[in-house]
Design an enzyme around this catalytic site. Structure first.
Site, mmCIF file in Angstrom:
data_model
loop_
_atom_site.group_PDB
_atom_site.id
_atom_site.type_symbol
_atom_site.label_atom_id
_atom_site.label_comp_id
_atom_site.label_asym_id
_atom_site.label_seq_id
_atom_site.Cartn_x
_atom_site.Cartn_y
_atom_site.Cartn_z
ATOM 1 N N TRP A 159 0.818 -1.221 0.000
ATOM 2 C CA TRP A 159 0.000 0.000 0.000
ATOM 3 C C TRP A 159 0.850 1.268 0.000
ATOM 4 C CZ3 TRP A 159 -4.357 -1.302 4.139
ATOM 5 C CH2 TRP A 159 -5.094 -2.404 3.676
ATOM 6 N N HIS A 211 12.811 -2.341 -0.925
ATOM 7 C CA HIS A 211 11.950 -1.848 -1.998
ATOM 8 C C HIS A 211 12.672 -0.719 -2.737
ATOM 9 C CE1 HIS A 211 8.703 0.046 -4.159
ATOM 10 N NE2 HIS A 211 8.078 -1.116 -4.070
ATOM 11 N N GLU A 248 11.843 2.072 -3.681
ATOM 12 C CA GLU A 248 11.670 3.426 -3.121
ATOM 13 C C GLU A 248 12.531 3.624 -1.885
ATOM 14 O OE1 GLU A 248 7.505 2.804 -3.194
ATOM 15 O OE2 GLU A 248 7.671 2.783 -5.374
ATOM 16 N N GLY A 266 4.913 1.844 -10.899
ATOM 17 C CA GLY A 266 4.076 3.044 -10.908
ATOM 18 C C GLY A 266 4.048 3.772 -12.237
ATOM 19 N N GLY A 273 1.358 -2.655 -6.293
ATOM 20 C CA GLY A 273 1.234 -1.315 -5.733
ATOM 21 C C GLY A 273 -0.138 -0.744 -6.019
ATOM 22 N N GLY A 274 -0.216 0.087 -7.053
ATOM 23 C CA GLY A 274 -1.441 0.825 -7.357
ATOM 24 C C GLY A 274 -2.687 -0.037 -7.432
HETATM 25 P P1 13P Z 1 2.929 -0.572 -8.911
HETATM 26 O O1 13P Z 1 2.127 -1.845 -8.957
HETATM 27 O O2 13P Z 1 2.121 0.627 -8.524
HETATM 28 O O3 13P Z 1 3.721 -0.378 -10.179
HETATM 29 O O4 13P Z 1 3.992 -0.749 -7.740
HETATM 30 C C1 13P Z 1 4.732 -1.906 -7.700
HETATM 31 C C2 13P Z 1 5.464 -1.935 -6.414
HETATM 32 O O5 13P Z 1 6.371 -1.153 -6.189
HETATM 33 C C3 13P Z 1 5.047 -2.910 -5.418
HETATM 34 O O6 13P Z 1 5.958 -2.958 -4.377
#
Ligand code: 13P
Length: 252
Positions: free
Chosen positions: A11, A100, A102, A176, A237-238
């Protein structure tokens, strides 16, 4: 060998208390037993720290596994702002993400810190979801496999329990962006990862480790990615921020 699929929602820094609980309830309602597809799929959610307790209550009794997006490796003490593994265990957390993209590229966490986190999670008996993946310039320079190999070096040199290790391959350029890796691109790197695990920990261990794909996975592309022999699930993610699209991926 058949590996039980593992689909987890990440999330990230989204939701508020009410929407986190509502999302958790929506997922839990449709994963009542933890045995989606006749026991073929583990389902989990990696929740912002401050809502883990509330989400844990919302999914209690369901088959959904509670997860955290990060942790600090020290047991306790003067580490202002950090969260320990014991604190997460206290709230019922079963799996923790480390590395991750990020955290690596936005927050700036370095390999030696990630290695300490990975070890601490495994030492505590929790499931480690270790995230790896190359940036676009690294892919363009044909360095994808080198980058992933170096990131796997963050894992302990010896490992015994393959059920406690999950690798998430998340190409940074796919996160993302709406631009997922193709089925073949994902399979190539997943097969490489399994080969590296086999070289390091033995073939039986490598065959048992789940390798998730992450990066713009959504209901429309999930079936193709998940049909690849070395793609054992997804880190979403999204598309995990809505119960319906997350569960459509679980069904795929
Ligand atoms: P998205 O599915 O938004 O591309 O993100 C992937 C993600 O970083 C899951 O950890």
């Amino acid at each position: 060998m058949t590996r039980k699929r593992f689909v987890a929602g990440n999330w990230k820094m989204n939701t508020n208390r009410a929407s986190a609980v509502a999302l958790a309830e929506g997922v839990a309602k449709l994963v009542p037993s933890g045995d989606v597809g006749g026991g073929a799929v583990d389902v989990g959610v990696a929740v912002p720290f401050v809502y883990i307790d509330a989400v844990g209550r919302a999914i209690a009794g369901s088959g959904v596994m509670l997860g955290a997006q990060d942790v600090y490796f020290e047991k306790d003490g003067a580490f202002t702002g950090e969260i320990s593994i014991a604190m997460l265990v206290d709230l019922g957390v079963k799996f923790v993400l480390v590395g991750h993209s990020e955290r690596r590229h936005v927050i700036g966490e370095k390999p030696d810190l990630l290695a300490k986190k990975a070890k601490a999670i495994l030492d505590a008996g929790l499931i480690l979801v270790h995230c790896v993946g190359e940036k676009l310039d690294e892919r363009d320079a044909n360095k994808t496999l080198d980058v992933v190999k170096a990131q796997l070096d963050e894992l302990p040199a010896t490992l015994a329990d393959a059920s406690k290790l999950v690798i998430a391959y998340e190409p940074v350029w796919a996160i993302g962006t709406g631009r997922n890796a193709t089925d073949a691109q994902a399979q190539e790197v997943h097969a490489f990862i399994r080969g590296e695990l086999s070289r390091r920990y033995g073939q039986a261990f490598a065959e048992a480790v789940r390798i998730q794909y992450g990066g713009s996975m959504k209901p429309e592309n999930a079936a193709g990615l998940l049909a690849q022999p070395d793609v054992d699930g997804g880190l979403i993610g999204g598309a995990a921020l809505k119960a319906e699209s997350f569960l459509a991926i679980v069904r795929a």
